[in-house]
Design a protein around this motif. Structure first.
Motif, PDB file in Angstrom:
ATOM      1  N   ARG A 113      18.894  -0.648 -71.014  1.00 27.89           N
ATOM      2  CA  ARG A 113      18.420   0.648 -71.493  1.00 27.89           C
ATOM      3  C   ARG A 113      19.255   1.137 -72.671  1.00 27.89           C
ATOM      4  O   ARG A 113      18.734   1.717 -73.630  1.00 27.89           O
ATOM      5  CB  ARG A 113      18.461   1.659 -70.355  1.00 27.89           C
ATOM      6  N   LYS A 114      20.550   0.890 -72.612  1.00 23.39           N
ATOM      7  CA  LYS A 114      21.438   1.313 -73.689  1.00 23.39           C
ATOM      8  C   LYS A 114      21.096   0.602 -75.001  1.00 23.39           C
ATOM      9  O   LYS A 114      21.016   1.229 -76.076  1.00 23.39           O
ATOM     10  CB  LYS A 114      22.890   1.016 -73.301  1.00 23.39           C
ATOM     11  N   TYR A 115      20.879  -0.698 -74.945  1.00 22.13           N
ATOM     12  CA  TYR A 115      20.550  -1.444 -76.161  1.00 22.13           C
ATOM     13  C   TYR A 115      19.185  -1.024 -76.704  1.00 22.13           C
ATOM     14  O   TYR A 115      19.004  -0.922 -77.925  1.00 22.13           O
ATOM     15  CB  TYR A 115      20.576  -2.945 -75.879  1.00 22.13           C
ATOM     16  N   ARG A 116      18.235  -0.779 -75.833  1.00 18.25           N
ATOM     17  CA  ARG A 116      16.917  -0.361 -76.300  1.00 18.25           C
ATOM     18  C   ARG A 116      16.986   1.024 -76.939  1.00 18.25           C
ATOM     19  O   ARG A 116      16.330   1.279 -77.953  1.00 18.25           O
ATOM     20  CB  ARG A 116      15.927  -0.376 -75.135  1.00 18.25           C
ATOM     21  N   GLN A 117      17.789   1.907 -76.348  1.00 16.88           N
ATOM     22  CA  GLN A 117      17.946   3.229 -76.925  1.00 16.88           C
ATOM     23  C   GLN A 117      18.631   3.162 -78.286  1.00 16.88           C
ATOM     24  O   GLN A 117      18.232   3.849 -79.235  1.00 16.88           O
ATOM     25  CB  GLN A 117      18.763   4.116 -75.978  1.00 16.88           C
ATOM     26  N   ASP A 118      19.648   2.311 -78.400  1.00 14.77           N
ATOM     27  CA  ASP A 118      20.350   2.177 -79.681  1.00 14.77           C
ATOM     28  C   ASP A 118      19.411   1.666 -80.770  1.00 14.77           C
ATOM     29  O   ASP A 118      19.397   2.189 -81.894  1.00 14.77           O
ATOM     30  CB  ASP A 118      21.553   1.243 -79.527  1.00 14.77           C
ATOM     31  N   LEU A 119      18.626   0.643 -80.438  1.00 17.71           N
ATOM     32  CA  LEU A 119      17.679   0.118 -81.425  1.00 17.71           C
ATOM     33  C   LEU A 119      16.617   1.152 -81.781  1.00 17.71           C
ATOM     34  O   LEU A 119      16.201   1.250 -82.946  1.00 17.71           O
ATOM     35  CB  LEU A 119      17.014  -1.151 -80.887  1.00 17.71           C
ATOM     36  N   LYS A 120      16.202   1.923 -80.808  1.00 13.61           N
ATOM     37  CA  LYS A 120      15.196   2.954 -81.059  1.00 13.61           C
ATOM     38  C   LYS A 120      15.705   3.970 -82.078  1.00 13.61           C
ATOM     39  O   LYS A 120      14.987   4.334 -83.024  1.00 13.61           O
ATOM     40  CB  LYS A 120      14.852   3.642 -79.745  1.00 13.61           C
ATOM     41  N   PHE A 121      16.955   4.416 -81.936  1.00 14.39           N
ATOM     42  CA  PHE A 121      17.479   5.434 -82.847  1.00 14.39           C
ATOM     43  C   PHE A 121      17.864   4.839 -84.198  1.00 14.39           C
ATOM     44  O   PHE A 121      17.794   5.532 -85.219  1.00 14.39           O
ATOM     45  CB  PHE A 121      18.677   6.130 -82.208  1.00 14.39           C
ATOM     46  N   VAL A 122      18.261   3.561 -84.231  1.00 16.08           N
ATOM     47  CA  VAL A 122      18.536   2.939 -85.522  1.00 16.08           C
ATOM     48  C   VAL A 122      17.249   2.810 -86.332  1.00 16.08           C
ATOM     49  O   VAL A 122      17.219   3.089 -87.547  1.00 16.08           O
ATOM     50  CB  VAL A 122      19.210   1.563 -85.329  1.00 16.08           C
TER      51      VAL A 122
END
Length: 735
Positions: free
Chosen positions: A689-698
């Motif tokens: 979830r953390k990696y998906r959230q990071d990619l989403k905001f990038v």
């Protein structure tokens, strides 16, 4: 467990049976039903296929109520069911009965097979829950089928892909520590594990040779000490526990300003001592388990005061450990040296290691003639003891010698930590506080509860003072690498071990506090010059140290720095609160708009670098296959070698015929490359979830920058767009 079938399949079988039903079967219904019950009891004890056929018949019978229970007699695969003896059938009726038996038998087989297939699929579906985590042991059980759905939201491929990315980040210690060199053992882990980590203690020289070496050092016979030490290393014999201390003392004190004989100079001996120190570390590396006590003893020892100053009243340091003494000498020079000497880049860089190329070959030190040493030994020693001290050198020379010594110790510490991480990549948090802890932990006296130790504070303070004094960049990098090792060791202590692996990359709370303490010390010595912040943030090689340091510079809240925090900050346009550089009244004290945007982008880039977001994005969006890390396997031919890799000539002489035969049959000699297995990394729902959230905001940040570029065309967003263009989803791929 009962297996339910779909209504369509039941009706299909039931329809086929009704078409083949005859009047004869209707008349025999009651008697066949009683016989069927007896046969079904026998069927249950035969095999699994009979059980499947029984289930089919039982379910068919159960659902026949609304059809007036007009069912045919279920036939078993193995049982031969005949009509009752009391009923006499005509020949035509018998043929019809046989046809029905064959049809029902085939239907029972098909139904049983389908039921078994449906049962296995149903059971697998129930037994395989949603993928929540993955470890090295379970990685082979993951399905490798490609999904047609969106790769970013795909739950089956994400754990496996993320494991490959993080495993490479974890095991690639050269990149993780940002080493300036590659340790020899890093390219041959099998050799290191056999000959160093699990090997016995190295051989020691004979008493006469050891005594001769001690005498050469005591009588300041430089050439003799160089030749004896070199010969011992080439034979695979460790020169002794005090060899590191003796070499470092000579490097700090030897004075080559006054020339000796025409064919020899002290400067050549000075260069040879530096090479000799590196040669010993390479031959007897700190990853050699039985050598650790010698390295720890070296770090805990002090230096001979007579090598620092001939007058005890003018000693620049009274510390009892070698690193404390070097930092004392450096602090003293920072106060005495003028600005021009500090900012001038010196010639204290180390060529690591170039023993074979230096001055013509490995035994070039033997070209130094023994006749070059003074004949009057007493006069020579008295003269040398007054001349060969650190105080007798010029300030520039003293500064150069100190950083040469710091580089040599740093080389040893980096070599040790790099190999230690690979040898202890499981349960690292437990190992790092054991007796076999890394040398940087020993030197800085780190514990699970204390990170801001006396030595850590000293390193931070000296670095901050050196920045304030304007020390040249090349020498500041040496001090920064000490800080980097300290931070990596501290964060390794904060790693959380789970049943399926270690959680990485995760920044521990105590390491965050240590970075904040470092920032406070840096700010205390550099309060009124923002340019020093901008220049020296670039020196911080470890990504998490850099972006946490920038977070302390730009933000006052305690929220951790993430792409979400940066995206929200850019969306709120906080950068508009800062004036452009040309409008600043005090450029050295205030942060300009350009500097703010540059630091924020630097923090985002460092965060993505440490977490491997760019690599992960390319894998899930472009189907890029990540290349596994490789190492050298054992050689095809195993020559008789000592633990240090030195050839044993006596052993080879005994087996010379066998070796000749091998050479004749040899096509090539090589050490094949093999892939490193994946590390045991904890991949759970939280980190996915953390990696998906990071990619989403990038990805979302890219849209924000595009809008702001149209709204504020005078602002230069070219660096932002150049970095964020790598995160643009391709056509046909949802973001």
């Amino acid at each position: 467990m009962p297996i339910t079938r779909s209504r369509s399949k039941i009706e299909l079988i039931r329809g086929d049976i009704r078409e083949n039903d005859t009047k004869t079967i209707k008349l025999q219904k009651k008697r066949a039903a009683s016989e069927l019950g007896h046969q079904l009891k026998e069927i249950t004890n035969k095999n699994e296929m009979n059980e499947a056929a029984k289930i089919v018949s039982a379910e068919t019978t159960k659902n026949e109520g609304k059809y007036k229970r007009e069912t045919a007699e279920p036939m078993n695969i193995d049982a031969d069911v005949s009509p009752p003896k009391t009923q006499k059938l005509t020949e035509e009726e018998s043929n019809e009965k046989e046809a029905i038996k064959i049809n029902n038998k085939s239907l029972a087989q098909i139904s049983g097979n389908k039921c078994l297939e449906g049962s296995s699929k149903y059971e697998n579906k129930r037994k395989s829950p949603k993928v929540k985590s993955i470890s090295l042991k379970a990685q082979n059980n993951i399905s490798s089928k490609a999904e047609a759905a969106n790769p970013i939201t795909s739950t089956n491929n994400l754990p496996e892909q993320l494991l490959s990315v993080i495993s490479n980040l974890y095991l690639n210690v050269a990149q993780r520590l940002h080493l300036d060199f590659t340790p020899r053992c890093l390219d041959d882990l099998a050799h290191c594990h056999r000959h160093h980590y699990r090997s016995d203690s190295p051989e020691m020289p004979s008493r006469n040779q050891a005594q001769g070496l001690r005498t050469a050092f005591e009588q300041l016979r430089y050439v003799t000490s160089i030749n004896l030490t070199t010969d011992m290393c080439l034979r695979g014999e460790f020169p002794g526990a005090a060899i590191f201390k003796k070499l470092l003392e000579l490097i700090l004190s030897i004075n080559y300003t006054s020339k000796q004989q025409p064919n020899i100079t002290s400067q050549q001996c000075y260069n040879k001592y530096i090479e000799l120190f590196l040669m010993i570390v390479r031959t007897f590396p700190p990853c050699w388990h039985k050598m650790r006590s010698y390295y720890i003893d070296f770090l805990d020892r002090g230096l001979d005061t007579s090598k620092l100053s001939s007058n005890k009243e003018t000693l620049p340091s009274k510390s009892s450990k070698v690193c404390d003494i070097l930092l004392d000498l450096l602090e003293d020079l920072l106060k005495k040296c003028p600005q021009s000497d500090l900012s001038f880049p010196g010639s204290d860089s180390l060529n690591i290691p170039t023993f074979m190329d230096a001055n013509g070959g490995p035994n070039s030190s033997s070209d130094i003639s023994f006749s070059s040493e003074c004949w009057n030994q007493n006069q020579y020693e008295e003269h040398e003891r007054q001349l060969q001290t650190n105080i007798a050198l010029t300030l520039v020379q003293r500064l150069e010698r100190i950083f040469v010594a710091l580089r040599l110790i740093l080389h040893t510490l980096e070599y040790d930590l790099a190999m230690w991480v690979l040898h202890h990549n499981k349960n690292t948090k437990d190992w790092i506080c054991s007796e076999n802890r890394p040398l940087i932990v020993v030197m800085c006296e780190l514990t699970q509860f204390t990170r801001m130790t006396r030595m850590a504070r000293r390193i931070f303070t000296v670095f901050s003072e050196a920045v304030a004094k304007g020390l040249c960049k090349s020498r500041l990098q040496v001090l920064e690498r000490y800080i980097s090792l300290l931070m990596v060791a501290s964060n390794t202590m904060d790693m959380e071990n789970t049943a399926i692996g270690v959680k990485y990359p995760v920044l521990g709370e105590k390491t965050k506090d240590l970075i904040k303490d470092f920032f406070e010390i840096f700010k205390e010595h550099n309060r009124e010059d923002i340019t020093k912040y901008m220049e020296n943030i670039e020196l911080l090689h470890i990504p998490f140290v850099r972006y946490e340091f920038i977070d302390s510079v730009l933000f006052t809240n305690s929220e951790p720095l993430t792409p979400q925090k940066i995206a929200l900050d850019m969306a709120k346009k906080r950068w508009l609160q800062h004036k452009i550089f040309a409008e600043l009244e005090k450029p050295s004290e205030d942060i300009s708009r350009e500097q703010y945007l540059h630091l924020l982008l630097n923090a985002l880039r460092s965060y993505c670098d440490w977490h491997g977001l760019k690599t992960f994005w390319d894998i899930v969006t472009k189907s890029v296959k990540i290349t596994p890390l490789t190492t050298t396997n054992d050689s095809v031919h195993r020559w008789p070698t000592h633990g240090s890799g030195v050839l044993l000539l006596k052993k080879m002489a005994k087996d010379v015929k066998q070796l000749e035969t091998k050479l004749i049959m040899t096509v090539r000699m090589c050490k094949p490359k093999v892939d490193l297995p994946l590390a045991d990394i904890c991949i759970d729902e939280t980190i996915i979830r953390k990696y998906r959230q990071d990619l989403k905001f990038v990805v979302g940040l890219h849209n924000v920058i595009l809008k702001q570029k149209q709204e504020y065309p005078e602002v230069d967003f070219s660096e932002w767009l150049h970095f964020l263009n790598d995160f643009i989803p391709e056509r046909g791929t949802a973001s």
